[in-house]
Write a protein that holds these residues in place. Structure first.
Motif, mmCIF file in Angstrom:
data_model
loop_
_atom_site.group_PDB
_atom_site.id
_atom_site.type_symbol
_atom_site.label_atom_id
_atom_site.label_comp_id
_atom_site.label_asym_id
_atom_site.label_seq_id
_atom_site.Cartn_x
_atom_site.Cartn_y
_atom_site.Cartn_z
ATOM 1 N N ILE A 92 -3.689 3.738 0.492
ATOM 2 C CA ILE A 92 -4.173 3.429 -0.848
ATOM 3 C C ILE A 92 -3.660 2.048 -1.259
ATOM 4 O O ILE A 92 -2.452 1.812 -1.298
ATOM 5 N N VAL A 93 -4.586 1.147 -1.567
ATOM 6 C CA VAL A 93 -4.242 -0.186 -2.060
ATOM 7 C C VAL A 93 -4.662 -0.274 -3.523
ATOM 8 O O VAL A 93 -5.785 0.105 -3.876
ATOM 9 N N GLU A 94 -3.762 -0.748 -4.375
ATOM 10 C CA GLU A 94 -4.073 -0.886 -5.796
ATOM 11 C C GLU A 94 -4.118 -2.362 -6.176
ATOM 12 O O GLU A 94 -3.239 -3.143 -5.794
ATOM 13 N N SER A 95 -5.166 -2.748 -6.907
ATOM 14 C CA SER A 95 -5.294 -4.130 -7.367
ATOM 15 C C SER A 95 -5.910 -4.133 -8.763
ATOM 16 O O SER A 95 -6.969 -3.524 -8.973
ATOM 17 N N GLU A 96 -5.241 -4.789 -9.693
ATOM 18 C CA GLU A 96 -5.717 -4.910 -11.069
ATOM 19 C C GLU A 96 -6.074 -3.540 -11.664
ATOM 20 O O GLU A 96 -7.095 -3.368 -12.342
ATOM 21 N N LEU B 29 -8.480 3.257 1.862
ATOM 22 C CA LEU B 29 -8.930 2.555 3.060
ATOM 23 C C LEU B 29 -8.761 3.413 4.309
ATOM 24 O O LEU B 29 -7.878 4.265 4.377
ATOM 25 N N GLY B 30 -9.577 3.139 5.309
ATOM 26 C CA GLY B 30 -9.508 3.871 6.573
ATOM 27 C C GLY B 30 -8.541 3.267 7.565
ATOM 28 O O GLY B 30 -8.289 3.849 8.617
ATOM 29 N N ALA C 58 0.835 -1.203 0.000
ATOM 30 C CA ALA C 58 0.000 0.000 0.000
ATOM 31 C C ALA C 58 0.866 1.247 0.000
ATOM 32 O O ALA C 58 2.039 1.212 0.380
ATOM 33 N N ASP C 59 0.270 2.348 -0.428
ATOM 34 C CA ASP C 59 0.909 3.663 -0.360
ATOM 35 C C ASP C 59 0.167 4.517 0.659
ATOM 36 O O ASP C 59 -1.045 4.379 0.825
ATOM 37 N N THR C 60 0.902 5.401 1.307
ATOM 38 C CA THR C 60 0.294 6.339 2.238
ATOM 39 C C THR C 60 0.374 7.735 1.642
ATOM 40 O O THR C 60 1.447 8.187 1.247
ATOM 41 N N LYS C 61 -0.773 8.416 1.581
ATOM 42 C CA LYS C 61 -0.808 9.764 1.034
ATOM 43 C C LYS C 61 -1.771 10.614 1.859
ATOM 44 O O LYS C 61 -2.941 10.261 2.009
#
Length: 450
Positions: free
Chosen positions: A255-259, A265-266, A247-250
């Motif tokens: 933020i989770v990226e898939s496909e 996400l909280g 995941a990335d934190t911004k």
């Protein structure tokens, strides 16, 4: 069915009583004291005992089952009466199993993270309109109770606790459930009053893995040495390791990226990204596609007292967390600091459990608060005395944590005054306890500070 609860006021017990009442069972119960929120919930459903105390005459031959809570003692007069009448006496985990014998049982175990993963799964299943039974150890937004049982669901999701089943059954609760799908998050010694050595504690998780039904699945955190060894020796069970979701934190968001799709996400922290990965493996085993799982998780707000935000503004937050065991404290502190690296972090921990107040266990906390910029540990000598443990000197606590500048409070009044005088700016305050900080109203405190 007529069911009688001995010690109906317990956290799990009163929820089970309400669940059976909703199912149409005739429920009665007794207790010597019932506190909120159990009291109000029982009262709303007409289940609050008319008078406090133990009443052997409440126990009669027409009772189909007696459920015994941990708050009762082995010499409880109602229990003795039930035994004299040869009534079937269940612990609550044993009765949960009886109610779900013909269902697919999913059990989430581990020294940490089990409540969060169970909560994730319940949230996703509800979001997708799936019917399910459940038992979870915390209140979750969108759910009225912590237990639900029905006749028309095909799956049951249980949080699997390794603590004792009842005063007369010293087996861990999770040994009763016989899961078809089991998940274990990690093993870190706890409950020293029940498992006096680390090896004895670890062995309970091996016993748990052996209760998995044939052709079932054991999902486990792959970097945990104890669980990896258990997985290697399992037979007739599919083993599925997991790590953590990338995941990335911004701007404080995860933020989770898939496909090619991004999901905000909280949740945050390495421990919660591990929890997410484990929950996703379980979800896929019960037929929930990964995209559906992640989409549902975008609205997940977490379980009560799990990195719960009490108050916030643009530059500060006050968190409240149930963390008390060393592994939980370490993971929670690290998560908050990693998510907000530019903010000063003040971590306040109350030592409240039998293990945390035991001199022989204190050394397990070494380094647990290291990621906090400033740290406070509070314990109440009266609680130590009540648990019949030897007194602890503040210096012993300092030596155990090995945290530079660690402040120790032993007087509740001094702690309250200290917290009320805090003014945070570009800072986060993290309150951690499985108790109640000697009665401090944490929500009111957070509002004042922010």
């Amino acid at each position: 069915m007529r069911i009688h609860f001995i010690a109906i006021g317990g956290s799990a017990m009163h929820n089970l009583a309400i669940a059976l009442h909703k199912k149409g069972f005739q429920v009665t119960g007794s207790d010597d004291e019932v506190f909120e929120p159990s009291r109000g919930r029982l009262q709303r459903h007409g289940l609050l005992p008319a008078s406090m105390g133990w009443h052997p005459d409440f126990v009669s031959e027409d009772i189909d089952a007696v459920i015994l809570g941990m708050h009762a003692r082995p010499d409880n007069p109602e229990l003795i009466r039930a035994q004299e009448l040869k009534l079937k006496v269940y612990s609550y985990p044993e009765y949960l199993y009886e109610q779900t014998r013909d269902k697919t049982r999913v059990v989430i175990a581990g020294s940490h993270g089990k409540t969060t993963i169970t909560s994730m799964l319940l949230h996703v299943l509800k979001s997708l309109g799936r019917k399910f039974d459940f038992m979870v150890g915390a209140q979750i937004k969108g759910f009225d109770t912590m237990v639900e049982l029905s006749d028309d669901s095909g799956i049951a999701i249980f949080e699997g606790d390794e603590y004792l089943s009842s005063p007369i059954d010293r087996r861990p609760k999770f040994l009763w459930y016989k899961p078809h799908i089991a998940l274990a998050t990690g093993v870190a010694w706890d409950h020293i009053n029940v498992f006096p050595t680390e090896s004895e504690y670890n062995s309970q998780f091996e016993l748990f893995a052996r209760t998995i039904e044939p052709d079932g699945a054991f999902i486990y955190y792959e970097k945990d040495k104890v669980l990896s060894e258990i997985a290697e020796n399992l037979q007739e069970v599919t083993v599925i390791p997991y790590d953590e979701v990338t995941a990335d934190t911004k701007d404080g968001n995860t933020i989770v990226e898939s496909e090619g799709v991004k999901y905000k996400l909280g949740i945050f922290g390495h421990h919660n990204l591990q929890n997410l990965a484990g929950a996703m493996e379980v979800a896929m085993k019960i037929g929930i596609p990964k995209p559906d799982f992640l989409k549902a998780m975008t609205s997940f707000e977490g379980a009560s007292r799990r990195l719960q935000v009490l108050a916030e503004n643009d530059e500060s937050k006050v968190f409240f967390d149930f963390a008390h065991a060393p592994s939980k404290v370490r993971a929670t502190v690290t998560a908050v600091k990693d998510q907000f690296p530019g903010r000063h972090l003040l971590a306040v921990l109350e030592l409240h459990t039998f293990s945390s107040l035991n001199k022989d266990f204190l050394s397990q906390y070494q380094g647990a608060l290291d990621d906090a910029d400033e740290a406070v540990v509070f314990y109440n000598p009266e609680v130590v005395k009540h648990k019949k443990l030897p007194p602890i000197d503040p210096q012993e606590v300092k030596n155990a944590f090995e945290k530079n500048g660690l402040s120790i409070f032993t007087n509740p009044t001094d702690l309250k005054q200290y917290l009320e005088n805090i003014r945070i700016k570009e800072s986060n305050l993290l309150l951690m306890t499985s108790g109640n900080l000697s009665g401090i109203d944490v929500q009111n405190l957070a509002n004042k500070i922010i």
